[in-house]
Design a protein around this motif. Structure first.
Motif, short mmCIF file in Angstrom:
data_model
loop_
_atom_site.label_atom_id
_atom_site.label_comp_id
_atom_site.label_asym_id
_atom_site.label_seq_id
_atom_site.Cartn_x
_atom_site.Cartn_y
_atom_site.Cartn_z
N GLU A 43 0.84 -1.20 0.00
CA GLU A 43 0.00 0.00 0.00
C GLU A 43 0.88 1.25 0.00
O GLU A 43 1.79 1.37 0.82
CB GLU A 43 -0.94 0.02 1.21
N VAL A 44 0.62 2.15 -0.96
CA VAL A 44 1.45 3.35 -1.09
C VAL A 44 0.63 4.65 -1.05
O VAL A 44 1.21 5.73 -0.99
CB VAL A 44 2.29 3.33 -2.39
N LEU A 45 -0.71 4.54 -1.09
CA LEU A 45 -1.54 5.75 -1.10
C LEU A 45 -2.87 5.46 -0.44
O LEU A 45 -3.49 4.44 -0.71
CB LEU A 45 -1.76 6.22 -2.54
N GLN A 46 -3.30 6.38 0.43
CA GLN A 46 -4.63 6.31 1.03
C GLN A 46 -5.29 7.66 0.80
O GLN A 46 -4.65 8.70 0.98
CB GLN A 46 -4.54 6.04 2.54
N LEU A 47 -6.55 7.63 0.38
CA LEU A 47 -7.29 8.86 0.11
C LEU A 47 -8.54 8.94 0.97
O LEU A 47 -9.22 7.95 1.17
CB LEU A 47 -7.71 8.90 -1.37
N ALA A 48 -8.81 10.15 1.46
CA ALA A 48 -10.03 10.41 2.22
C ALA A 48 -10.52 11.80 1.85
O ALA A 48 -9.72 12.68 1.54
CB ALA A 48 -9.76 10.33 3.73
N VAL A 49 -11.84 11.99 1.88
CA VAL A 49 -12.41 13.29 1.56
C VAL A 49 -13.23 13.77 2.74
O VAL A 49 -13.87 12.99 3.42
CB VAL A 49 -13.25 13.22 0.25
N GLY A 50 -13.17 15.07 3.00
CA GLY A 50 -13.95 15.65 4.09
C GLY A 50 -13.66 17.13 4.24
O GLY A 50 -12.56 17.58 3.91
N GLU A 51 -14.64 17.85 4.71
CA GLU A 51 -14.50 19.30 4.98
C GLU A 51 -13.95 20.07 3.78
O GLU A 51 -13.09 20.93 3.92
CB GLU A 51 -13.61 19.53 6.20
N GLY A 52 -14.41 19.71 2.57
CA GLY A 52 -14.01 20.45 1.38
C GLY A 52 -12.56 20.24 0.95
O GLY A 52 -11.98 21.08 0.27
N GLN A 53 -11.98 19.11 1.35
CA GLN A 53 -10.59 18.84 0.98
C GLN A 53 -10.38 17.34 0.84
O GLN A 53 -11.17 16.54 1.32
CB GLN A 53 -9.62 19.41 2.01
N ILE A 54 -9.31 16.98 0.15
CA ILE A 54 -8.90 15.58 0.03
C ILE A 54 -7.64 15.42 0.87
O ILE A 54 -6.71 16.21 0.76
CB ILE A 54 -8.58 15.20 -1.43
N THR A 55 -7.65 14.42 1.73
CA THR A 55 -6.46 14.11 2.52
C THR A 55 -5.83 12.86 1.92
O THR A 55 -6.48 11.83 1.77
CB THR A 55 -6.83 13.85 4.00
N ALA A 56 -4.57 12.98 1.53
CA ALA A 56 -3.84 11.87 0.93
C ALA A 56 -2.68 11.51 1.83
O ALA A 56 -1.93 12.38 2.27
CB ALA A 56 -3.34 12.26 -0.45
N LYS A 57 -2.55 10.22 2.11
CA LYS A 57 -1.37 9.70 2.81
C LYS A 57 -0.56 8.98 1.76
O LYS A 57 -1.03 8.01 1.17
CB LYS A 57 -1.79 8.77 3.95
N LEU A 58 0.65 9.47 1.52
CA LEU A 58 1.52 8.97 0.48
C LEU A 58 2.76 8.33 1.11
O LEU A 58 3.42 8.96 1.94
CB LEU A 58 1.90 10.14 -0.43
N ALA A 59 3.03 7.09 0.71
CA ALA A 59 4.20 6.39 1.26
C ALA A 59 5.48 6.99 0.67
O ALA A 59 5.54 7.31 -0.51
CB ALA A 59 4.13 4.91 0.92
N LYS A 60 6.48 7.15 1.53
CA LYS A 60 7.77 7.65 1.03
C LYS A 60 8.40 6.60 0.13
O LYS A 60 9.07 6.92 -0.83
CB LYS A 60 8.68 8.03 2.19
N LYS A 61 8.17 5.31 0.46
CA LYS A 61 8.56 4.21 -0.42
C LYS A 61 7.72 3.00 -0.05
O LYS A 61 7.26 2.88 1.09
CB LYS A 61 10.06 3.93 -0.36
N PRO A 62 7.52 2.07 -0.98
CA PRO A 62 6.70 0.89 -0.69
C PRO A 62 7.33 0.05 0.42
O PRO A 62 8.53 -0.18 0.42
CB PRO A 62 6.70 0.10 -2.01
N ALA A 63 6.50 -0.38 1.38
CA ALA A 63 6.96 -1.21 2.48
C ALA A 63 5.73 -1.83 3.16
O ALA A 63 4.62 -1.37 2.96
CB ALA A 63 7.75 -0.38 3.49
#
Length: 96
Positions: A43-63
């Motif tokens: 897993e390298v990316l997680q996306l969530a939407v809320g309060e008029g914005q998208i929050t993305a968690k991006l992995a610095k490298k796959p692990a």
């Protein structure tokens, strides 16, 4: 006098998320899994939407348990920047 004439249209996070997911599906290196995206089964990316914005968690490298970097997308430019950064990282990871 109204100064909103040059203001960009309001950011519609839900619509932007749909467009972002469509663009991510076009990147053959990524696999969608629920709210997350994987590269070579990591897993390298997680996306969530809320309060008029998208929050993305991006992995610095796959692990197995990656070091996450959080990005907040509040406008179309932020979303484009996230996409560009992700494309650059995918190219780098594919080379490694």
């Amino acid at each position: 006098m109204d100064n909103d004439f040059f203001a960009p249209p309001p950011f519609k996070a839900e619509e932007a998320l749909v467009q972002l997911k469509r663009a991510l599906r076009d990147l053959r290196a990524l696999t969608e899994r629920g709210a997350g995206w994987s590269f070579e089964n990591q897993e390298v990316l997680q996306l969530a939407v809320g309060e008029g914005q998208i929050t993305a968690k991006l992995a610095k490298k796959p692990a197995r348990s990656p070091d996450w970097e959080t990005r907040i997308c509040r406008n179309a430019a932020d979303v484009r920047k996230l996409q560009d950064d992700l494309k650059r990282r995918l190219a780098q990871w594919a080379e490694e």
